[in-house]
Design a protein around this motif. Structure first.
Motif, short mmCIF file in Angstrom:
data_model
loop_
_atom_site.label_atom_id
_atom_site.label_comp_id
_atom_site.label_asym_id
_atom_site.label_seq_id
_atom_site.Cartn_x
_atom_site.Cartn_y
_atom_site.Cartn_z
N ALA A 1 -2.88 40.98 -26.49
CA ALA A 1 -3.60 40.18 -25.49
C ALA A 1 -2.78 38.99 -25.00
O ALA A 1 -2.99 38.50 -23.90
CB ALA A 1 -4.92 39.71 -26.07
N ALA A 2 -1.86 38.51 -25.79
CA ALA A 2 -1.13 37.30 -25.40
C ALA A 2 0.24 37.59 -24.84
O ALA A 2 0.93 36.69 -24.36
CB ALA A 2 -1.01 36.37 -26.60
N ASP A 3 0.68 38.85 -24.88
CA ASP A 3 2.03 39.18 -24.39
C ASP A 3 2.12 38.94 -22.90
O ASP A 3 1.23 39.27 -22.14
CB ASP A 3 2.34 40.66 -24.64
N THR A 4 3.26 38.40 -22.49
CA THR A 4 3.48 38.25 -21.06
C THR A 4 4.56 39.18 -20.57
O THR A 4 4.95 39.12 -19.41
CB THR A 4 3.89 36.81 -20.71
N LEU A 5 5.07 40.04 -21.43
CA LEU A 5 6.12 40.97 -21.02
C LEU A 5 5.55 42.38 -21.07
O LEU A 5 5.08 42.85 -22.10
CB LEU A 5 7.30 40.86 -22.00
N LEU A 6 5.58 43.06 -19.95
CA LEU A 6 5.07 44.43 -19.87
C LEU A 6 6.25 45.34 -19.60
O LEU A 6 6.96 45.17 -18.61
CB LEU A 6 4.03 44.53 -18.74
N ILE A 7 6.47 46.29 -20.49
CA ILE A 7 7.60 47.20 -20.32
C ILE A 7 7.11 48.48 -19.65
O ILE A 7 6.14 49.08 -20.09
CB ILE A 7 8.23 47.57 -21.68
N VAL A 8 7.76 48.84 -18.56
CA VAL A 8 7.43 50.10 -17.90
C VAL A 8 8.67 50.99 -17.95
O VAL A 8 9.77 50.50 -18.11
CB VAL A 8 7.00 49.87 -16.44
N GLY B 1 -10.53 36.81 -12.48
CA GLY B 1 -11.76 36.79 -13.26
C GLY B 1 -11.80 37.79 -14.39
O GLY B 1 -12.82 37.92 -15.06
N THR B 2 -10.73 38.52 -14.64
CA THR B 2 -10.75 39.45 -15.76
C THR B 2 -10.17 38.75 -16.99
O THR B 2 -9.52 37.71 -16.88
CB THR B 2 -9.94 40.72 -15.47
N ILE B 3 -10.44 39.35 -18.15
CA ILE B 3 -10.03 38.71 -19.42
C ILE B 3 -8.87 39.48 -20.01
O ILE B 3 -8.87 40.72 -20.01
CB ILE B 3 -11.21 38.72 -20.41
N ALA B 4 -7.89 38.74 -20.50
CA ALA B 4 -6.73 39.39 -21.12
C ALA B 4 -7.18 40.06 -22.42
O ALA B 4 -7.92 39.50 -23.21
CB ALA B 4 -5.65 38.36 -21.41
N ARG B 5 -6.74 41.29 -22.60
CA ARG B 5 -7.08 42.00 -23.83
C ARG B 5 -5.92 42.90 -24.22
O ARG B 5 -4.99 43.08 -23.45
CB ARG B 5 -8.34 42.84 -23.63
N ALA B 6 -6.01 43.44 -25.39
CA ALA B 6 -4.92 44.30 -25.87
C ALA B 6 -5.01 45.67 -25.23
O ALA B 6 -6.10 46.16 -24.93
CB ALA B 6 -5.02 44.43 -27.39
N ILE C 1 -1.51 44.26 -10.54
CA ILE C 1 -1.72 45.57 -11.15
C ILE C 1 -2.92 45.48 -12.06
O ILE C 1 -3.37 44.39 -12.42
CB ILE C 1 -0.48 46.05 -11.94
N GLN C 2 -3.43 46.63 -12.41
CA GLN C 2 -4.60 46.67 -13.29
C GLN C 2 -4.33 47.64 -14.41
O GLN C 2 -3.89 48.77 -14.16
CB GLN C 2 -5.82 47.11 -12.47
N VAL C 3 -4.55 47.19 -15.62
CA VAL C 3 -4.42 48.07 -16.79
C VAL C 3 -5.76 48.04 -17.49
O VAL C 3 -6.24 46.97 -17.86
CB VAL C 3 -3.30 47.61 -17.74
N GLY C 4 -6.36 49.22 -17.67
CA GLY C 4 -7.71 49.22 -18.21
C GLY C 4 -8.62 48.50 -17.23
O GLY C 4 -8.67 48.85 -16.06
N ILE C 5 -9.31 47.46 -17.70
CA ILE C 5 -10.13 46.71 -16.76
C ILE C 5 -9.57 45.32 -16.52
O ILE C 5 -10.22 44.46 -15.94
CB ILE C 5 -11.59 46.61 -17.22
N GLU C 6 -8.35 45.09 -16.94
CA GLU C 6 -7.75 43.78 -16.75
C GLU C 6 -6.79 43.81 -15.58
O GLU C 6 -6.02 44.75 -15.41
CB GLU C 6 -7.00 43.37 -18.02
N VAL C 7 -6.88 42.74 -14.77
CA VAL C 7 -5.97 42.63 -13.63
C VAL C 7 -4.87 41.64 -13.99
O VAL C 7 -5.14 40.58 -14.55
CB VAL C 7 -6.73 42.15 -12.38
N MET C 8 -3.62 42.00 -13.69
CA MET C 8 -2.51 41.08 -13.96
C MET C 8 -1.70 40.88 -12.69
O MET C 8 -1.70 41.74 -11.82
CB MET C 8 -1.57 41.67 -15.02
#
Lengths: 441, 486
Positions: free
Chosen positions: B173-180, B219-224, B194-201
């Motif tokens: 939930a706290a990571d700021t690095l997303l590896i693609v 308005g979305t919440i950061a989650r794992a 972008i949106q992963v699951g129901i979280e928008v980043m």
């Protein structure tokens, strides 16, 4: 004259022109005939679907319960015994639905004496409903319900007729042996019966997911509620605007703008009014209208027919001779007194006719109701302006779109009810118009 | 109490007598303030002005919701083409960097290069646009962040398949690095959401396949995230795309209105093709040829046709016209939901409209013109066709345009009989959804209020409103301009 044509050429030319004229006359008559044929085809397609043979199968055939399937020959006790034999688990619910003297939630909590209306043996008064055996419940039902009610319950719970397949009218009339063979082949346990999908039961029954058992009562009541409220909103506003435009407005840019505006509004598709009603009445004014309710639908329909009422009321006011107004002014009346006492009474028949025609357009409109949120399936009748609602055309649309072909027959029956209502309204308007014309002379 | 009238010069009135004050007050001719009258006038003025509010309301509501639609984003699954292992064909001829049409050969029996699939030649990715013939395809060069380059004859073509892009590793939930995956890194640029699951980043930086993201925006919440959910990227509907694209597929973020507009225009054209001869013919018959008693008996029939609710016409189209077309005229090539039966019934619907308006226009032509034509020896047909119709042309054009506007705005017939899916086709036997049918289907369904699908109906509604309003205004203009003054 330098170019003279010979008599023969002239006569042959005339002959050709007249022949062409006769052909075209035939074409014009034919085009009118095609319109009539289309109308007849429309009526035929409705009638074709509303009557016909139906293959009905039963859970328990009536012949098993009574000789020859005649349930009226059975006594109350026998009917109740049949209920106990075939649907014992339902007896408590049936007792509660037909004879409860208290609220349904309390039914099992109180003693029999207070729970049940009607004759209860003294010995049972202090027992609870759940303690009774099947025979005792059946005895209570037999003692307190009429034979007609018991027959209804037996049909509903024991016999359970289900329409397996239906055939249209023309085929039923002309091709009965083939239908009988097809029914025997695909539904061997079913019997062939003649059915009119329009019936008093259809008009007064509730909605059901089984097309053969469905009624149209919520739609009828919903349409009546809608029309009443629509009239309530649209009539004063429309007539007021027409009076303003005809009597008060100077021929300036504002009144010209309003008139053009009204003409354009009359041509806007009805679904756009639906979207307007959705955003303003259903969403923005939700605290007032409670969302998708009769009130929102009525306000939307009122906006829809407002231009029609204004235009026809204007025509009616314009038809009042100027001499009447001038005479009234000459006697010293003010403008409002003239309108109130002279012009309006003279214009009332025309206004009335125009309003009824606008209402008959409104009763058939489906698109705005779909957008505003008329329900497609509803279990309780609309009971007030703030209840969810459905309407006749909405139900017809829903049934027409169902894949099950039997729903088309239900839709056809609904169309007959709708057209009957329309016919009544339009005949009323025509009678009013004729009376007004004769009165004026 | 009377005093004798003093006669003065002829025509002069006797001098006025002073009256007692009480009577004077009652019969005074000075203008009295009448509050009821003024109130009534204000109320009636309000009623009149209300109609302007309706128009303003329509325009405001449609415009505001359309703006919401164009400003919102649809999140669609990000897909990147990935090359397969073995080539399945080769170029038959060399291709330059700008060449769109490629000559190919392949191993299979039928061309494996279908439109909207990707192929890779050398290091370049191309998207197949069209299969021109068995040995030629047309492609879009250098897509998906590859560069168009020259290729020699015989260069192998590797087919590609589209895979969903997923995070390469689970995300706390706290990571700021997303590896693609590196092959899909080009799809993500800084500033994108972008949106992963129901979280928008929101992507703030990109370095190869390592994306720096701001978590939990909008308005979305950061989650794992476990890395199983596909990454969704935002697609904005654009006005130009809306008006010109021929694909309506909200689930992949394509909002092109042309299929709906095309179906609307086709059904209206079929309706007009039916209604113009029928309506005009009936009008000519009723006004020129029918004796008055017959006309009085026949006109109500047309009025009945005009008064039937449109949902009944929809029922008629589905239960009578479509089977008649299927079994009768055209056989099995007609689908159950098709534009032709809807168009035919729309024609029947607008025939009374054209007929009554045309009849009014024809009757308004003065008898003198007709009589003059008869006097010159013309037959009735010639008079009608060569004198009356041209004289009534303004009214007839107005009738035509009003009827078109009605046909375009028709909802129930097409909703019931024309089909429930957008389909860009010119084949009348196929089903295709029109603009109005689409609006009614979406609003009758269960979509939530602010989803992009729902807001799209307002953009379509605005287009519809502009179209019908334009037609009505043109009709009014024609009536005013071309009306012959007699």
């Amino acid at each position: 004259m330098s170019d003279r044509i010979s008599k023969a050429v002239f006569h042959s030319a005339v002959g050709k022109r007249q022949a062409r004229a006769r052909r075209m006359q035939g074409f014009y008559m034919a085009s009118f005939a095609v319109a009539i044929v289309a109308l007849l085809a429309l009526l035929y397609s409705i009638a074709n679907q509303s009557f016909g043979l139906v293959a009905v199968s039963y859970s328990v055939p009536p012949g098993e319960l009574a000789a020859g399937g005649d349930l009226t020959a059975l006594s109350n006790a026998e009917l109740a015994a049949a209920l106990n034999a075939h649907a014992p688990r339902r007896l408590l619910v049936l007792l509660r639905d037909t004879l409860a003297a208290v609220a349904p939630e309390q039914f099992t909590n109180v003693t029999l004496g207070s729970a049940v209306r009607g004759a209860v043996p003294a010995a049972w008064r202090s027992r609870s409903v759940v303690d009774l055996s099947g025979e005792e419940l059946a005895a209570l039902l037999a003692a307190n319900l009429t034979q007609e009610q018991l027959i209804g319950l037996v049909e509903q719970e024991v016999i359970r007729p289900a329409a397996r397949q239906s055939w249209p009218l023309l085929e039923s009339l002309t091709n009965r042996p083939a239908i009988a063979a097809a029914a025997a082949e695909s539904h061997p346990a079913a019997e062939l019966r003649w059915r009119s999908w329009v019936s008093p039961g259809f008009v007064t029954g509730a909605l059901s997911s089984d097309p053969a058992a469905t009624g149209i009562r919520p739609g009828l009541l919903g349409s009546i509620w809608l029309m009443s409220l629509t009239l309530l909103f649209a009539f004063p506003l429309g007539v007021g605007a027409a009076i303003y435009l005809e009597e008060y407005a100077a021929d300036g840019w504002l009144s010209g703008l309003i008139e053009t505006n009204i003409r354009n509004l009359a041509g806007v598709p009805s679904i756009i009014y639906g979207m307007l009603g959705l955003v303003i009445f259903v969403r923005a004014l939700e605290p007032v209208t409670q969302g998708r309710t009769v009130l929102s639908g009525a306000l939307t329909m009122a906006l829809l027919i407002l231009p029609l009422i204004i235009v026809s009321a204007q025509e009616a006011l314009r038809a009042v001779p100027g001499a009447i107004r001038e005479a009234s002014y000459g006697l010293g009346a003010t403008k409002w007194q003239t309108i109130q006492r002279q012009v309006l009474p003279a214009a009332v028949p025309g206004i009335f006719t125009g309003t009824i025609l606008a209402m008959s357009r409104a009763i058939g409109e489906t698109a705005p109701l779909i957008v505003v949120g008329a329900a497609a399936y509803i279990t309780v009748d609309p009971s007030g302006p703030f209840s969810p609602f459905t309407a006749l055309p909405m139900l017809i649309y829903n049934w027409t779109s169902q894949p099950n072909p039997q729903f088309r027959s239900a839709a056809a029956a609904g169309i007959i009810v709708l057209l009957a209502a329309l016919l009544a309204m339009n005949s009323f308007a025509i009678v009013m118009r004729n009376r007004a014309v004769s009165k004026r002379i | 109490m009377e005093t004798p009238i003093r006669m003065t010069r002829a025509g002069a009135l006797p001098a006025a007598r002073p009256r007692p004050r009480a009577i004077a007050a009652e019969t005074s001719l000075k203008k009295r303030v009448r509050p009821v009258d003024s109130l009534v006038r204000v109320v009636l003025q309000a009623c009149g002005v209300l109609s302007i509010f309706t128009t303003l309301g329509i325009v405001y509501v449609l415009a505001e919701q359309s703006l919401l639609f164009f400003a919102s984003s649809a999140y669609v699954i990000t897909k990147a083409p990935v090359a397969e292992t073995m080539p399945n064909g080769a170029l038959r001829a060399a291709a330059t960097a700008g060449q769109d049409t490629l000559a190919v050969r392949y191993d299979a029996e039928r061309s494996p290069y279908l439109p909207n699939t990707f192929i890779q030649v050398g290091g370049e990715t191309m998207r197949v646009v069209e299969r021109v013939d068995d040995r030629t395809i047309r492609v879009a060069r250098g897509v998906e962040a590859t560069a168009a380059a020259e290729h020699a004859a015989g260069a192998p073509i590797v087919p590609m398949r589209e895979v969903q892009v997923r995070p390469a590793a689970p995300l706390a939930a706290a990571d700021t690095l997303l590896i693609v995956p590196a092959s899909a890194a080009y799809k993500f640029e800084p500033g994108m959401k972008i949106q992963v699951g129901i979280e928008v980043m929101r992507i703030t930086g990109s370095d190869g396949g390592a994306l720096t993201v701001e978590r939990g925006v909008d308005g979305t919440i950061a989650r794992a995230h476990s890395g199983e959910d596909a990454i969704l990227s935002a697609e904005h509907p654009a006005l130009l795309e809306f008006l010109t694209s021929a694909t309506w597929a909200p689930q992949i973020g394509q909002f092109g209105v042309l299929p709906l507009l095309n179906a609307t225009l086709l059904t209206s054209l079929v309706g007009l093709a039916v209604a113009i001869p029928l309506g005009l013919g009936s009008a000519i018959f009723l006004s020129e040829y029918a004796p008055p008693r017959l006309r009085g008996a026949l006109k109500p029939i047309l009025e009945i046709l005009a008064g039937v609710p449109t949902v009944v016409y929809g029922f008629f189209a589905l239960t009578f016209v479509t089977p008649a077309l299927l079994q009768g005229a055209f056989g099995q090539q007609v689908q159950f939901y098709n534009m032709l039966s809807a168009g035919l019934v729309i024609g029947i619907l607008i025939t009374p409209l054209i007929s009554s308006m045309s009849e009014d226009a024809l009757s308004a032509v003065p008898r003198a013109l007709r009589e003059a034509s008869y006097g010159l020896g013309a037959t009735r047909l010639e008079t009608t066709v060569k004198v009356v119709i041209p004289a009534a042309m303004s009214g007839l054009s107005a009738a035509l345009i009003i009827a078109t506007s009605r046909a375009v705005g028709e909802t129930m017939i097409v909703a019931v009989a024309a089909g429930a899916g957008p389909n860009f086709t010119l084949n009348l036997f196929e089903g295709a959804e029109t603009m109005t049918g689409h609006i009614s289907r979406i609003s009758g369904g269960d979509l939530s209020y602010n989803s992009i699908d729902y807001n799209s109906i307002f953009a379509i509604g605005l287009l519809l409103f502009v179209l019908t309003l334009g037609l009505n205004l043109v009709s009014g203009h024609i009536t005013r301009r071309l009306r012959e003054a007699y």
